[in-house]
Design an enzyme around this catalytic site. Structure first.
Site, short mmCIF file in Angstrom:
data_model
loop_
_atom_site.label_atom_id
_atom_site.label_comp_id
_atom_site.label_asym_id
_atom_site.label_seq_id
_atom_site.Cartn_x
_atom_site.Cartn_y
_atom_site.Cartn_z
N GLU A 1 -26.48 -10.86 107.95
CA GLU A 1 -25.68 -11.86 107.23
C GLU A 1 -24.29 -12.02 107.85
O GLU A 1 -23.27 -11.78 107.19
CB GLU A 1 -25.59 -11.51 105.75
CG GLU A 1 -26.93 -11.54 105.04
CD GLU A 1 -26.82 -11.36 103.54
OE1 GLU A 1 -25.81 -10.81 103.07
OE2 GLU A 1 -27.75 -11.77 102.82
N GLU B 1 -35.14 -11.34 102.88
CA GLU B 1 -34.78 -10.53 101.72
C GLU B 1 -34.93 -11.33 100.45
O GLU B 1 -34.54 -12.50 100.40
CB GLU B 1 -33.29 -10.12 101.78
CG GLU B 1 -32.91 -9.17 102.86
CD GLU B 1 -31.41 -8.83 102.78
OE1 GLU B 1 -30.80 -9.05 101.72
OE2 GLU B 1 -30.86 -8.37 103.79
C1 GAL Z 1 -27.92 -8.97 100.96
C2 GAL Z 1 -27.76 -7.92 102.05
C3 GAL Z 1 -28.51 -6.66 101.72
C4 GAL Z 1 -28.27 -6.25 100.29
C5 GAL Z 1 -28.64 -7.39 99.38
C6 GAL Z 1 -28.48 -7.10 97.93
O1 GAL Z 1 -26.88 -9.88 101.02
O2 GAL Z 1 -28.20 -8.41 103.28
O3 GAL Z 1 -28.11 -5.63 102.59
O4 GAL Z 1 -26.92 -5.92 100.13
O5 GAL Z 1 -27.84 -8.50 99.68
O6 GAL Z 1 -28.84 -8.19 97.14
#
Ligand code: GAL
Length: 678
Positions: A158, A313
């Site tokens: 990110e 994710e």
């Molecule tokens: C994302 C990040 C992850 C984790 C996640 C939690 O933004 O890439 O490492 O922190 O959020 O929701």
């Protein structure tokens, strides 16, 4: 010499939907790892993302390497038949870097240091940071390039940290010299005749730091362009190091959803695989933050990828960064995952595999929650794995959309400066409202850049592009002239690429296409205030109201007023217009109609352009999308919904055949293979 073609997502999927998540075994004793792999197998996991934040573990002291633990993790995963998406750890430099090289730490607009102790604390312009990042990246590639588990590179995480330090300032000046060539050109572009801002020496130029009052908006716009480019240089350098060593392994970096800090069109071109992180709010799946938001992000990501993409994710349960963090009701993770597949995802991954027990994210869910493998979350994770296993045939297949929403980061950035007619008009507000209206009308749409080829689309929607380049304006005109249908929203085409106002309120070329004359004034509305509209001709806007914005503009002969403002200062003036131009049609919406009216208008324009929903008679809240010869039906409601079927069809998730109707349970989904016509 031409370089060999780059590998793609198809080289990773190999005919199976990817399924897995971030795996952070360094947070656990080695003994837990065998159970991890056994559970991954049980859940049908086939991809684990390893090493995202492992820098301090891999390089405990400058120049030292500790790869032993990672060797064992990769070997174990491979032995379990699980592929590895290996991350470069460069999003989170170890404390020694900040302590020994404080210039690698970012500074905010006020000059304050953004310290280590969290993550993403690096200055993208720092040569010291870049050098260390490249070394660890190269060493990872050298060590694991031939590892049989390696399927995909995941660079950083990110990207999004902005910095205002002196190193950044020097880098910004180099970027500006490349862009403008001369100080005169810069002074002209930035309009520095205003408020005595003229620069007489390059060294005087700084990033837009905290100032006494409003900062030069073009300086801010350029700084956003520069920051995206500076981060992209970091990504590209790591990517090149990986490509040089492992030419057959594709490279990705995970985007945040509809994220302001990166020009996503430019970035996606540099990736082999486009991936995104997506966390809709489960508190109310029927609101913007739920399914409609998911659909928007998925459509944008598919458009950036120009094909299948990877959901890198999502959460299997609650996140821990909203004010109040809600778990996902039964079935919602499955529904939202299938929605992503319907909209082009070839992989469904989570943050993270095993919920942490320490650190800032210990109350963020994992696929294996604190409740363990017998918990509700893992049961659902297993079921989703089984569902995805049945959909492997879909990998690689496109999603065909005949409508597109235009989106451009430059236009977004230009709206972020102070001193505009209304602070309530954010870039995202019309964008989300319009996309949602198309989504609710079951009209699958892509996103497109305003300068890209549009001729394959029957309908182009422009919710709000404040900044349009000359090339974009010409592109829109030739699209409509060639027979396309354009629906254009207010406060569009107002400034050029330097944020310089175009004459006549809206650029003359766009006004000619839209059939409108001078725009006299903007009449923005306060929050909660509405402007009644009156239909002219038919009843499309009967009972409708406008929100957020109004305009006082002239129409040209030949332009139909579809709806007028009813009452108030603008009473009787045109609000919504329609204009034949060349072989096409251009609509203009000078206000944001209420959701039902916006739906009706966009459906009307789409219908006239020959677009129809995939099925007639779809109940509200049921999403229908076609992909790869399958019809996805997704019930976003809390109640069951029955959908009439035009022909018998078989649900690939259950193997069951449905004759005339299919009933989907609460948050239920079906993937129908329609019988070929007799
Ligand atoms: C994302 C990040 C992850 C984790 C996640 C939690 O933004 O890439 O490492 O922190 O959020 O929701």
């Amino acid at each position: 010499m031409t370089s060999p073609p780059r590998p793609t997502l198809a080289d990773v999927t190999r005919g199976r939907i990817l399924y897995g998540g971030d795996y952070n075994p360094e947070q656990w004793p080695e003994s837990v790892r065998r159970e991890d792999v056994a559970l991954m197998r049980e859940a049908g996991v086939n991809l684990a993302t390893v090493g995202v934040f492992s820098w301090a573990r891999l390089e405990p002291r400058p120049g030292e390497r500790d790869f032993g633990w990672l060797d064992r993790v990769l070997d174990l995963l491979h032995a379990g038949g699980i592929g590895v998406c290996l991350a470069t750890p460069t999003a989170s430099p170890p404390p020694w870097m900040g302590a020994r090289h404080p210039e690698t730490l970012p500074r905010d607009e006020t000059g304050a240091v953004v310290w280590y102790g969290s993550r993403n604390h690096f200055c993208a312009s720092s040569p010291v940071y870049r050098d260390h990042a490249l070394r660890i990246t190269a060493d990872l590639a050298d060590r694991y390039g031939d590892h049989p588990a390696l399927r995909l590179w995941h660079v950083n995480n990110e990207y999004g940290t902005a910095c205002w330090c002196d190193v950044t300032a020097a880098h910004f000046r180099r970027w500006l010299r490349d862009r403008y060539g001369s100080l005169d050109a810069l002074n002209d572009a930035w309009g520095t005749a205003f408020w005595s801002q003229r620069y007489g020496d390059w060294e005087e130029i700084i990033p837009p730091r905290r100032a006494q009052y409003m900062v030069n908006p073009t300086q801010e716009l350029d700084f956003r362009r520069f920051t995206s480019d500076a981060l992209l240089e970091c990504f590209t350098a790591e990517r090149d190091a990986l490509v040089e060593r492992t030419p057959r392994i594709p490279v990705t970096t995970n985007f945040m959803p509809l994220f302001v800090g990166q020009n996503g069109w430019t970035w996606a071109e540099r990736e082999d695989v486009v991936s995104v992180d997506l966390y809709p709010d489960p508190a109310d799946p029927e609101r913007d933050d739920g399914a409609a938001w998911g659909a928007l992000v998925q459509d944008l990501t598919r458009s950036q990828a120009r094909g299948p993409w990877l959901l890198m994710e999502q959460a299997a349960g609650p996140v821990n960064w909203r004010g109040v963090n809600h778990p996902r009701p039964e079935g919602l993770t499955r529904l939202w995952s299938l929605q992503a597949v319907a909209r082009g995802a070839d992989g469904i991954c989570f943050f993270q595999w095993r919920q942490s027990r320490q650190g800032s994210e210990k109350f963020h869910s994992g696929m294996v929650s604190h409740a363990g493998p017998r918990g509700r979350t893992f049961r659902q994770v297993r079921q989703l794995g089984a569902d995805l296993e049945r959909l492997g045939a879909l990998t690689g297949s496109p999603v065909t959309a005949r409508a597109a929403v235009l989106h451009d980061w430059n236009a977004w950035w230009a709206t972020l400066s102070a001193g505009r007619p209304s602070n309530l008009l954010t870039y995202e507000r019309p964008l989300r409202a319009w996309h949602r209206a198309l989504w609710e009308s079951h009209l699958t749409c892509d996103f497109a850049h305003p300068e890209s080829g549009l001729e394959d689309y029957a309908l182009i929607a422009v919710p709000h592009l404040y900044l349009l380049t000359d090339a974009a304006l010409d592109n829109l005109a030739s699209y409509v002239r060639g027979g396309g249908t354009l629906v254009c929203g207010f406060f569009t085409g107002v400034v050029d690429t330097d944020d310089r106002v175009r004459e006549g309120g809206v650029d003359a070329r766009l006004r000619e296409v839209l059939g409108i004359g001078t725009v006299h004034e903007w009449w923005p509305l306060d929050e909660g205030k509405v402007q009644p509209l009156a239909s002219c001709g038919d009843d499309i806007a009967e009972g409708a109201v406008g929100t957020l914005w109004r305009e006082d503009f002239e129409t040209l002969p030949g332009t139909e007023t579809v709806a007028a403002y009813r009452g108030g200062e603008l009473g009787g003036r045109p609000a919504i217009t329609r204009h034949p131009f060349g072989d096409g049609t251009a609509w203009y919406l000078s206000t944001l109609p209420d959701p039902a009216a916006l739906r009706a208008l966009l459906s009307r324009a789409a219908g006239e352009a020959g677009l129809r929903p995939p099925l007639p008679g779809l109940p509200t809240g049921v999403e229908a999308v076609r992909r790869g010869g399958r019809l996805f039906l997704l019930n976003h409601r809390r109640e069951p919904a029955t959908v009439p079927l035009p022909a018998p069809a078989t649900d690939e998730l259950t193997g069951r055949r449905h004759e005339h109707t299919i009933t989907l349970g609460r948050h239920g989904a079906a993937v129908l293979r329609e019988a070929p016509p007799a």
